[in-house]
Design a protein around this motif. Sequence first.
Motif, PDB file in Angstrom:
ATOM      1  N   ALA A  24      21.020  25.325  43.698  1.00  0.00           N
ATOM      2  CA  ALA A  24      20.038  25.852  44.659  1.00  0.00           C
ATOM      3  C   ALA A  24      19.192  26.959  44.025  1.00  0.00           C
ATOM      4  N   GLY A  25      19.780  27.716  43.111  1.00  0.00           N
ATOM      5  CA  GLY A  25      19.021  28.725  42.350  1.00  0.00           C
ATOM      6  C   GLY A  25      18.555  29.912  43.149  1.00  0.00           C
ATOM      7  N   GLU A  26      19.109  30.130  44.308  1.00  0.00           N
ATOM      8  CA  GLU A  26      18.592  31.190  45.192  1.00  0.00           C
ATOM      9  C   GLU A  26      19.329  32.513  45.079  1.00  0.00           C
ATOM     10  N   THR A  27      20.496  32.507  44.452  1.00  0.00           N
ATOM     11  CA  THR A  27      21.298  33.732  44.454  1.00  0.00           C
ATOM     12  C   THR A  27      21.773  34.120  43.054  1.00  0.00           C
ATOM     13  N   TYR A  28      22.330  33.189  42.323  1.00  0.00           N
ATOM     14  CA  TYR A  28      22.924  33.503  41.028  1.00  0.00           C
ATOM     15  C   TYR A  28      21.956  33.207  39.886  1.00  0.00           C
ATOM     16  N   ALA A  29      22.008  34.056  38.857  1.00  0.00           N
ATOM     17  CA  ALA A  29      21.186  33.852  37.665  1.00  0.00           C
ATOM     18  C   ALA A  29      21.923  32.976  36.649  1.00  0.00           C
ATOM     19  N   TYR A  30      22.248  31.767  37.076  1.00  0.00           N
ATOM     20  CA  TYR A  30      22.695  30.730  36.149  1.00  0.00           C
ATOM     21  C   TYR A  30      21.567  29.714  36.036  1.00  0.00           C
ATOM     22  N   PHE A 116      23.069  42.228  39.235  1.00  0.00           N
ATOM     23  CA  PHE A 116      21.871  41.419  39.469  1.00  0.00           C
ATOM     24  C   PHE A 116      21.975  40.736  40.832  1.00  0.00           C
ATOM     25  N   VAL A 117      21.763  41.517  41.888  1.00  0.00           N
ATOM     26  CA  VAL A 117      21.807  40.970  43.247  1.00  0.00           C
ATOM     27  C   VAL A 117      20.359  40.708  43.683  1.00  0.00           C
ATOM     28  N   ALA A 118      20.025  39.454  43.898  1.00  0.00           N
ATOM     29  CA  ALA A 118      18.656  39.135  44.335  1.00  0.00           C
ATOM     30  C   ALA A 118      18.384  39.866  45.645  1.00  0.00           C
ATOM     31  N   SER A 119      17.285  40.620  45.696  1.00  0.00           N
ATOM     32  CA  SER A 119      16.986  41.395  46.905  1.00  0.00           C
ATOM     33  C   SER A 119      16.719  40.468  48.091  1.00  0.00           C
ATOM     34  N   SER A 120      16.341  39.222  47.797  1.00  0.00           N
ATOM     35  CA  SER A 120      16.116  38.228  48.850  1.00  0.00           C
ATOM     36  C   SER A 120      17.430  37.755  49.486  1.00  0.00           C
ATOM     37  N   ASN A 121      18.541  38.037  48.826  1.00  0.00           N
ATOM     38  CA  ASN A 121      19.858  37.643  49.345  1.00  0.00           C
ATOM     39  C   ASN A 121      20.347  38.737  50.293  1.00  0.00           C
ATOM     40  N   GLU A 122      19.664  38.801  51.441  1.00  0.00           N
ATOM     41  CA  GLU A 122      19.865  39.952  52.326  1.00  0.00           C
ATOM     42  C   GLU A 122      21.286  40.053  52.867  1.00  0.00           C
ATOM     43  N   ARG A 138      16.829  49.120  41.009  1.00  0.00           N
ATOM     44  CA  ARG A 138      15.989  48.040  41.531  1.00  0.00           C
ATOM     45  C   ARG A 138      15.118  47.551  40.372  1.00  0.00           C
ATOM     46  N   LEU A 139      15.313  46.295  39.969  1.00  0.00           N
ATOM     47  CA  LEU A 139      14.619  45.713  38.822  1.00  0.00           C
ATOM     48  C   LEU A 139      13.416  44.927  39.343  1.00  0.00           C
ATOM     49  N   PRO A 140      12.230  45.434  39.083  1.00  0.00           N
ATOM     50  CA  PRO A 140      11.040  44.823  39.706  1.00  0.00           C
ATOM     51  C   PRO A 140      10.806  43.374  39.237  1.00  0.00           C
ATOM     52  N   LYS A 141      10.753  42.491  40.181  1.00  0.00           N
ATOM     53  CA  LYS A 141      10.416  41.082  39.922  1.00  0.00           C
ATOM     54  C   LYS A 141      11.331  40.433  38.874  1.00  0.00           C
ATOM     55  N   ALA A 142      12.565  40.882  38.814  1.00  0.00           N
ATOM     56  CA  ALA A 142      13.459  40.395  37.757  1.00  0.00           C
ATOM     57  C   ALA A 142      14.090  39.045  38.070  1.00  0.00           C
ATOM     58  N   PHE A 143      13.976  38.582  39.320  1.00  0.00           N
ATOM     59  CA  PHE A 143      14.579  37.297  39.684  1.00  0.00           C
ATOM     60  C   PHE A 143      13.502  36.351  40.214  1.00  0.00           C
ATOM     61  N   LEU A 144      13.466  35.170  39.626  1.00  0.00           N
ATOM     62  CA  LEU A 144      12.507  34.156  40.082  1.00  0.00           C
ATOM     63  C   LEU A 144      13.204  33.267  41.113  1.00  0.00           C
ATOM     64  N   HIS A 145      12.876  33.500  42.371  1.00  0.00           N
ATOM     65  CA  HIS A 145      13.468  32.726  43.463  1.00  0.00           C
ATOM     66  C   HIS A 145      12.702  31.407  43.580  1.00  0.00           C
ATOM     67  N   PRO A 146      13.399  30.280  43.773  1.00  0.00           N
ATOM     68  CA  PRO A 146      12.721  28.984  43.749  1.00  0.00           C
ATOM     69  C   PRO A 146      11.614  28.819  44.788  1.00  0.00           C
ATOM     70  N   ARG A 148      10.504  31.762  46.977  1.00  0.00           N
ATOM     71  CA  ARG A 148       9.803  33.024  47.248  1.00  0.00           C
ATOM     72  C   ARG A 148       9.084  33.596  46.031  1.00  0.00           C
ATOM     73  N   GLY A 149       9.285  32.986  44.858  1.00  0.00           N
ATOM     74  CA  GLY A 149       8.670  33.532  43.642  1.00  0.00           C
ATOM     75  C   GLY A 149       9.440  34.757  43.157  1.00  0.00           C
ATOM     76  N   TYR A 150       8.752  35.634  42.403  1.00  0.00           N
ATOM     77  CA  TYR A 150       9.444  36.786  41.830  1.00  0.00           C
ATOM     78  C   TYR A 150       9.867  37.769  42.915  1.00  0.00           C
ATOM     79  N   VAL A 151      11.131  38.095  42.921  1.00  0.00           N
ATOM     80  CA  VAL A 151      11.651  39.124  43.830  1.00  0.00           C
ATOM     81  C   VAL A 151      12.425  40.143  42.998  1.00  0.00           C
ATOM     82  N   ASP A 152      12.597  41.328  43.546  1.00  0.00           N
ATOM     83  CA  ASP A 152      13.358  42.352  42.843  1.00  0.00           C
ATOM     84  C   ASP A 152      14.842  41.970  42.803  1.00  0.00           C
ATOM     85  N   ALA A 153      15.510  42.436  41.777  1.00  0.00           N
ATOM     86  CA  ALA A 153      16.974  42.324  41.725  1.00  0.00           C
ATOM     87  C   ALA A 153      17.549  43.730  41.831  1.00  0.00           C
TER      88      ALA A 153
END
Lengths: 160, 160
Positions: A24-30, A116-122, A138-146, A148-153
């Motif tokens: 799904a690629g929405e939470t973990y950076a694998y 590395f907790v995706a900020s979108s993973n509320e 807070r890492l700006p735009k460090a996670f590419l959500h499938p 939502r695009g770039y979100v902070d981690a």
Amino acid sequence: MHIREATLADFDQIWPFFHEIVAAGETYAYPRDTIREQAIKSWMETPRKTFVAEENGQILGSYYIKTNQPGGGDHVCNCGYMVSSAARGLGLATTMCEHSQQVAKSLGYQAMQFNFVASSNEGAVRLWTKLGFETVGRLPKAFLHPSRGYVDALVMYKWF
Amino acid sequence: MHIREATLADFDQIWPFFHEIVAAGETYAYPRDTIREQAIKSWMETPRKTFVAEENGQILGSYYIKTNQPGGGDHVCNCGYMVSSAARGLGLATTMCEHSQQVAKSLGYQAMQFNFVASSNEGAVRLWTKLGFETVGRLPKAFLHPSRGYVDALVMYKWF
């Protein structure tokens, strides 16, 4: 529900939800196309210990614990948690996180860090906050959500 | 002074300053008793690329670049830099950091992250700040400094 150390044989039951979560690629950076052999290496072999949460012989979730940084950083551990979609909403992440903190203390760690907790993973952010973790980075735009695009981690941290 | 990609043979010249820096334990989160074979693995083999700064055949410094997180985090790289004590104060860290940012861009990265900068390493913090890195996280007491005890570690980040 019982939490115990995992054996390699448990991975047959871990892989379905590991694969579902990672693909799904929405939470973990694998990598979303992580194959079973890579998953075994990173979830079962690289960590210091891996645990499973089991009920009536069925594995509902799993977590690992490892040292986050070697040398002068080796008093801080890192954990990752996964819950099977069949077992969501039952408080299993809370139970595993509390268990992991006890394990961490028994192994001599003084703090736990989520790198590395995706900020979108509320849901996760809310839960870790409730369990005493502080958002220390807070890492700006460090996670590419499938979708939502770039979100902070977020970097979350708890000193015991 | 010339920066080029490292070969394994270069490690004969990297090892003396790698060992000196790591054994001191004041800046990098490597075990202070890291042996040569482990150092080769983490400095030369695990990273995506390793570079050396060379003058008249003498290696004065080295850095590595690698992907900081896989999957949804793989647009952010991480680098580590070491300068031989004989070459301190000549701006080599600046030169290598600027070089590494060019390399990072050419490899398609969009940001660079330092995961674990000891806050006691004031020279490094000042330098990375001057070079455009923002302190985006502070990990409380995450680094055990050999003489100062527990000090905070910083997460520093630059989006290109």
